[in-house]
Design an enzyme around this catalytic site. Structure first.
Site, PDB file in Angstrom:
ATOM      1  N   LYS A  92       0.732  -1.188  -0.004  1.00  7.73           N
ATOM      2  CA  LYS A  92      -0.070   0.037   0.005  1.00  7.73           C
ATOM      3  C   LYS A  92       0.957   1.390  -0.113  1.00  7.73           C
ATOM      4  O   LYS A  92       0.580   2.337  -0.762  1.00  7.73           O
ATOM      5  CB  LYS A  92      -0.949   0.061   1.259  1.00  7.73           C
ATOM      6  CG  LYS A  92      -2.297   0.229   1.015  1.00  7.73           C
ATOM      7  CD  LYS A  92      -3.302  -0.253   2.242  1.00  7.73           C
ATOM      8  CE  LYS A  92      -2.537  -0.180   3.602  1.00  7.73           C
ATOM      9  NZ  LYS A  92      -2.740   1.008   4.130  1.00  7.73           N
TER      10      LYS A  92
ATOM     11  N   ARG B  81     -10.416   1.970   9.626  1.00  7.26           N
ATOM     12  CA  ARG B  81      -9.703   0.631   9.842  1.00  7.26           C
ATOM     13  C   ARG B  81     -10.906  -0.275  10.455  1.00  7.26           C
ATOM     14  O   ARG B  81     -10.576  -1.343  11.103  1.00  7.26           O
ATOM     15  CB  ARG B  81      -8.553   0.549  10.621  1.00  7.26           C
ATOM     16  CG  ARG B  81      -7.264   0.456   9.737  1.00  7.26           C
ATOM     17  CD  ARG B  81      -6.245  -0.076  10.457  1.00  7.26           C
ATOM     18  NE  ARG B  81      -4.913  -0.471  10.391  1.00  7.26           N
ATOM     19  CZ  ARG B  81      -3.932   0.055   9.750  1.00  7.26           C
ATOM     20  NH1 ARG B  81      -3.977   1.328   9.287  1.00  7.26           N
ATOM     21  NH2 ARG B  81      -2.722  -0.453   9.716  1.00  7.26           N
TER      22      ARG B  81
ATOM     23  N   ARG C 192      10.790  -7.327   6.110  1.00  6.95           N
ATOM     24  CA  ARG C 192      10.643  -5.857   5.935  1.00  6.95           C
ATOM     25  C   ARG C 192      11.765  -5.431   7.277  1.00  6.95           C
ATOM     26  O   ARG C 192      12.152  -4.215   7.017  1.00  6.95           O
ATOM     27  CB  ARG C 192       9.369  -5.670   6.378  1.00  6.95           C
ATOM     28  CG  ARG C 192       9.009  -4.666   5.263  1.00  6.95           C
ATOM     29  CD  ARG C 192       7.519  -4.428   4.991  1.00  6.95           C
ATOM     30  NE  ARG C 192       6.842  -3.993   6.042  1.00  6.95           N
ATOM     31  CZ  ARG C 192       5.208  -3.366   6.038  1.00  6.95           C
ATOM     32  NH1 ARG C 192       5.113  -3.183   4.714  1.00  6.95           N
ATOM     33  NH2 ARG C 192       4.799  -3.250   7.018  1.00  6.95           N
TER      34      ARG C 192
ATOM     35  N   ARG D 137      10.762  -3.689  10.224  1.00 10.31           N
ATOM     36  CA  ARG D 137      10.383  -2.646  10.924  1.00 10.31           C
ATOM     37  C   ARG D 137      10.030  -3.338  12.557  1.00 10.31           C
ATOM     38  O   ARG D 137       9.912  -4.447  12.383  1.00 10.31           O
ATOM     39  CB  ARG D 137       9.123  -2.222  10.416  1.00 10.31           C
ATOM     40  CG  ARG D 137       8.867  -0.525  10.336  1.00 10.31           C
ATOM     41  CD  ARG D 137       7.797  -0.112   9.483  1.00 10.31           C
ATOM     42  NE  ARG D 137       6.411  -0.722  10.172  1.00 10.31           N
ATOM     43  CZ  ARG D 137       5.194  -0.497   9.464  1.00 10.31           C
ATOM     44  NH1 ARG D 137       5.193   0.257   8.345  1.00 10.31           N
ATOM     45  NH2 ARG D 137       3.907  -1.007   9.954  1.00 10.31           N
TER      46      ARG D 137
ATOM     47  N   ARG E 187      -1.172  -8.217  13.593  1.00  5.10           N
ATOM     48  CA  ARG E 187      -1.840  -7.021  12.598  1.00  5.10           C
ATOM     49  C   ARG E 187      -2.695  -7.615  11.432  1.00  5.10           C
ATOM     50  O   ARG E 187      -3.556  -7.322  11.181  1.00  5.10           O
ATOM     51  CB  ARG E 187      -0.678  -6.357  11.995  1.00  5.10           C
ATOM     52  CG  ARG E 187       0.172  -5.505  13.061  1.00  5.10           C
ATOM     53  CD  ARG E 187       1.460  -5.259  12.398  1.00  5.10           C
ATOM     54  NE  ARG E 187       1.358  -4.095  11.470  1.00  5.10           N
ATOM     55  CZ  ARG E 187       2.191  -3.987  10.564  1.00  5.10           C
ATOM     56  NH1 ARG E 187       3.414  -4.624  10.428  1.00  5.10           N
ATOM     57  NH2 ARG E 187       2.100  -3.076   9.698  1.00  5.10           N
TER      58      ARG E 187
END
Ligand code: AMP
Length: 186
Positions: free
Chosen positions: A13, A88, A127, A129, A140
């Site tokens: 995204k 969300r 990733r 993070r 998540r």
């Protein structure tokens, strides 16, 4: 034009949002970026939000609704905006409907970037993070599937939802997005 961009963590995204705001000259309202900035600045909201972000949970609706309602009042949003990561939950979507109605403005389209769960796990593990640890990733995705995916139905019923296949190269995916957004661009 006013666009909501919905997709699970790891769908790509962020990359597509950057391309969309550049091409269509939209204000980019990423609630994840706003919360990370607040956390790094150690504001009261940032410190509160971090408790949820670090475990992969959503921050409470009233916190995020307060943040976004202030941001939507900024002048750069008048010409058009991309809502990235908000709403969300159904409560957030209802709050947004109210905010937009108060300004006599409306949504043009809700874009869903769809990627299968197995592919998301693969991508997210690479990733790095802080909230990308495997157990946080799982949390998540659970939050997305339980709390956010009902919005697809919410906006589908309003006739606003367009789903984009999120598999392929960055350029392939952006072409799919352009095919949809070109219709709404002024
Ligand atoms: P993102 O960068 O959009 O994946 O957001 C990172 C984290 O910020 C999420 O895992 C949530 O903890 C929090 N967050 C961002 N946007 C929202 C929202 N609209 N509602 C609740 N929590 C959010």
């Amino acid at each position: 034009m006013r666009v909501i961009f919905i997709g699970p963590p790891g769908a790509g995204k962020g990359t597509q949002a950057e391309k969309m705001v550049a091409k269509y000259k939209l204000a980019h309202l990423s609630t994840g970026d706003m919360l990370r900035a607040a956390r790094d600045a150690k504001t009261e909201i940032g410190v509160e939000a971090e408790k949820y972000m670090s475990s992969g949970q959503l921050v409470p609706d009233d916190v995020i609704i307060g943040v976004i309602s202030e941001r939507l009042k900024q002048p750069d949003c008048a010409a058009g905006c991309l809502l990235d990561g908000f709403p969300r939950t159904t409560a957030q979507a209802e709050a947004l409907d109210k905010m937009l109605a108060e300004n006599a403005s409306k949504l043009d389209v809700v874009l869903e970037l769809r990627v299968p769960d197995e592919e998301l796990y693969k991508r997210l593990s690479g990733r790095g993070r802080a909230d990308d640890k495997p157990e946080v990733i799982k949390e998540r995705l659970v939050a997305y599937n339980n709390q956010t995916s009902p919005l697809l139905d919410y906006y589908g019923k309003k006739g606003l939802l367009k789903t984009v296949d999120g598999l392929g190269t960055v350029d392939d995916i952006f072409i799919r997005i352009e095919k949809i957004l070109d219709e709404y661009a002024v």
